[in-house]
Enzyme design. Structure first.
Site, PDB file in Angstrom:
ATOM      1  N   TYR A   1      -3.229  -7.722  41.701  1.00  9.50           N
ATOM      2  CA  TYR A   1      -4.023  -8.629  40.856  1.00  9.50           C
ATOM      3  C   TYR A   1      -3.542 -10.056  41.084  1.00  9.50           C
ATOM      4  CZ  TYR A   1      -6.454 -10.926  37.104  1.00  9.50           C
ATOM      5  OH  TYR A   1      -7.279 -11.780  36.405  1.00  9.50           O
TER       6      TYR A   1
ATOM      7  N   ASP B   1       3.679 -13.179  45.065  1.00  9.31           N
ATOM      8  CA  ASP B   1       3.043 -13.573  43.813  1.00  9.31           C
ATOM      9  C   ASP B   1       3.945 -13.137  42.664  1.00  9.31           C
ATOM     10  OD1 ASP B   1       1.575 -14.035  41.565  1.00  9.31           O
ATOM     11  OD2 ASP B   1      -0.225 -12.965  42.220  1.00  9.31           O
TER      12      ASP B   1
ATOM     13  N   LYS C   1       2.603 -18.335  34.020  1.00  3.54           N
ATOM     14  CA  LYS C   1       2.923 -17.552  32.821  1.00  3.54           C
ATOM     15  C   LYS C   1       4.208 -18.002  32.111  1.00  3.54           C
ATOM     16  CE  LYS C   1       0.256 -13.399  34.096  1.00  3.54           C
ATOM     17  NZ  LYS C   1      -0.671 -13.093  33.026  1.00  3.54           N
TER      18      LYS C   1
HETATM   19  N1  PMP Z   1      -1.082 -13.171  39.692  1.00  6.21           N
HETATM   20  C1  PMP Z   1      -0.528 -12.227  38.916  1.00  6.21           C
HETATM   21  C2  PMP Z   1       0.520 -11.325  39.486  1.00  6.21           C
HETATM   22  C3  PMP Z   1      -0.929 -12.107  37.567  1.00  6.21           C
HETATM   23  O1  PMP Z   1      -0.381 -11.161  36.789  1.00  6.21           O
HETATM   24  C4  PMP Z   1      -1.908 -12.992  37.056  1.00  6.21           C
HETATM   25  C5  PMP Z   1      -2.365 -12.926  35.612  1.00  6.21           C
HETATM   26  N2  PMP Z   1      -2.320 -11.687  35.002  1.00  6.21           N
HETATM   27  C6  PMP Z   1      -2.452 -13.954  37.912  1.00  6.21           C
HETATM   28  C7  PMP Z   1      -2.003 -14.020  39.225  1.00  6.21           C
HETATM   29  C8  PMP Z   1      -3.494 -14.929  37.445  1.00  6.21           C
HETATM   30  O2  PMP Z   1      -2.961 -15.822  36.545  1.00  6.21           O
HETATM   31  P1  PMP Z   1      -3.908 -16.643  35.544  1.00  6.21           P
HETATM   32  O3  PMP Z   1      -4.493 -15.649  34.591  1.00  6.21           O
HETATM   33  O4  PMP Z   1      -2.996 -17.635  34.892  1.00  6.21           O
HETATM   34  O5  PMP Z   1      -4.959 -17.311  36.369  1.00  6.21           O
END
Ligand code: PMP
Length: 424
Positions: free
Chosen positions: A138, A239, A268
């Site tokens: 994700y 990521d 985050k």
């Molecule tokens: N990468 C990862 C691993 C995530 O867990 C998330 C959000 N759950 C994102 C990217 C996307 O982040 P955002 O919701 O702040 O756009």
């Protein structure tokens, strides 16, 4: 006075249907690991706004730093009039992100944007356009990140095909029959069937999958991935949007993988509830894009930068990396105790305090229904939980690292009670 039900009705009338809501609750107030709803009901928060609150709700040091910044200015746009907190946060991240080489950092606002920019940077640095991402991964809700997500429904369902040039490798997950070798073979298969290595700009991987189910990649796999990237001149992007900022017992999960990525994305929990995200990595790669090619109106917002600098200080002052490890052990211990009495829990796993358990039916099928029931019953008992996983059958725990042992144990008691009550 306002009730959850009345606000829910207004929400359904006013808010787009595509924005889902896990708990039918409207928040009034929050403090560290506790939230209160508009009806005065109190909950222990094991969700942390989806991995955003490793330092808890409204950490006093974070609040203080943001207040101080708010008294000075709240916005200039860094590309118009620059400010020190942006630079200082980049300096800090250049030292915190793993990799024994010169680094530079870009700040943006959301995780999705960080991933978009990591791909842009990898494309500019390599002159290539292809991306390899993983099953169950994700990365966000923008168009390119929707291509990279290893799950169509619900993220891109009904929206047609997303941007091309993204190839899917298998994330290593022995529990579901994918070994490290299988995962590497799936990349070799892409090189054979879909695209030459010299057309691949980046391999993008979560060292611990978040939404996909809290699966931890092995050191051995990461080493092979690194070798493959080096062999073919491909940029390795970690990521760490969900696994970063201390969740896994080190500030970034890649510190435990024995190899460094070229680029790291973060978001985050880095700013304890304020919106800042970014990309940090090899200086020469980060500089591949010419002035004007990176940025954004709100990118690296001063309030969020001040918050992030405070979060980094809090980690040191309160020894939160050690806390992440002890909490993880405590939570995994409790989950293993529950699992010992309950065959429906087929796996308990984690890295530091990034902990989950996975639920199966008696026929060994992923049991999303049970996961949903546990989440709903726990809420009724005063605990906010989240599920995750490609099949929705994983219960994940993202409790603030600043929560007390008592609060964490009280939350675990509720989880134990839920499994007992939902038995048979
Ligand atoms: N990468 C990862 C691993 C995530 O867990 C998330 C959000 N759950 C994102 C990217 C996307 O982040 P955002 O919701 O702040 O756009």
């Amino acid at each position: 006075s306002k009730t959850n039900d009345s606000l829910m009705q207004r929400r359904h009338a006013a808010v787009a249907r595509g924005v889902s809501q896990i708990h039918p609750i409207f928040v009034q107030r929050a403090e560290n690991a506790t939230v209160w709803d508009v009806e005065g009901r109190q909950y222990i928060d094991f969700a942390g706004g989806i991995a955003v609150l490793n330092t808890g709700h409204r950490h006093p040091k974070v609040m203080e730093a943001v207040k101080r910044q708010m008294e000075q200015f709240t916005h200039t746009c860094f590309q118009v009039l620059a400010y020190e907190p942006y630079v200082e946060l980049c300096e800090k991240l250049n030292t915190l992100v793993p990799g024994d080489f010169a680094k530079k950092t870009l700040l943006v606002t959301t995780g999705s944007e960080a991933l978009e920019n990591a791909v842009k940077i990898a494309r500019a640095a390599t002159g290539r356009a292809g991306v390899i991402a993983f099953t169950g991964g994700y990365h966000g809700r923008t168009m390119m990140t929707l291509s990279m997500n290893g799950k169509v429904s619900p993220y891109s369902a009904g929206m047609g095909l997303m941007p091309g040039g993204v190839y899917r490798a298998q994330f290593p997950c022995p529990l579901h029959g994918v070994s490290d070798d299988d995962a590497i073979a799936s990349i070799e298969r892409i090189f054979k069937n879909d695209a030459e290595p010299r057309d691949i700009a980046a391999i993008v991987i979560e060292p611990v999958q978040g939404e996909g189910g809290f699966y931890v990649a092995s050191q051995a796999f990461m080493k092979k991935l690194r070798e493959l990237c080096d062999l073919h001149g491909i940029v390795l992007v970690a990521d760490e949007v969900q696994s970063g900022a201390g969740r896994t017992g080190t500030f970034f999960a890649m510190e435990q993988m024995g190899v460094a990525p070229d680029l790291t994305t973060f978001a985050k929990s880095i700013a304890g509830g304020f919106p800042v995200a970014g990309v940090c990595g090899r200086a020469e790669m980060m500089d591949a894009i010419a002035p004007g090619g990176l940025g954004g109106t709100y990118a690296g917002n001063p309030l969020a930068c001040a918050a992030a600098l405070a979060v980094i200080e809090v980690f040191e002052e309160e020894n939160l990396l050690a806390r992440s490890n002890t909490l993880g052990e405590m939570i995994m211990g409790r989950l293993r105790d529950i699992a010992a009495q309950d065959k429906r829990i087929g796996d308990v796993r984690g890295l530091g305090a990034m902990v989950a358990c996975e639920l199966f039916t008696s026929e060994c099928r992923p049991d999303a229904e049970l996961a949903a029931k546990v989440v709903a019953l726990a809420r009724d008992k005063g605990l906010i939980l989240l599920s995750c996983g490609q099949y929705g059958n994983v219960i994940r725990i993202l409790v603030p690292l600043t929560a007390s042992d008592m609060e964490v144990q009280a939350g675990m008691d509720i989880i134990a009670a839920c499994f007992a009550e939902l038995a048979g």
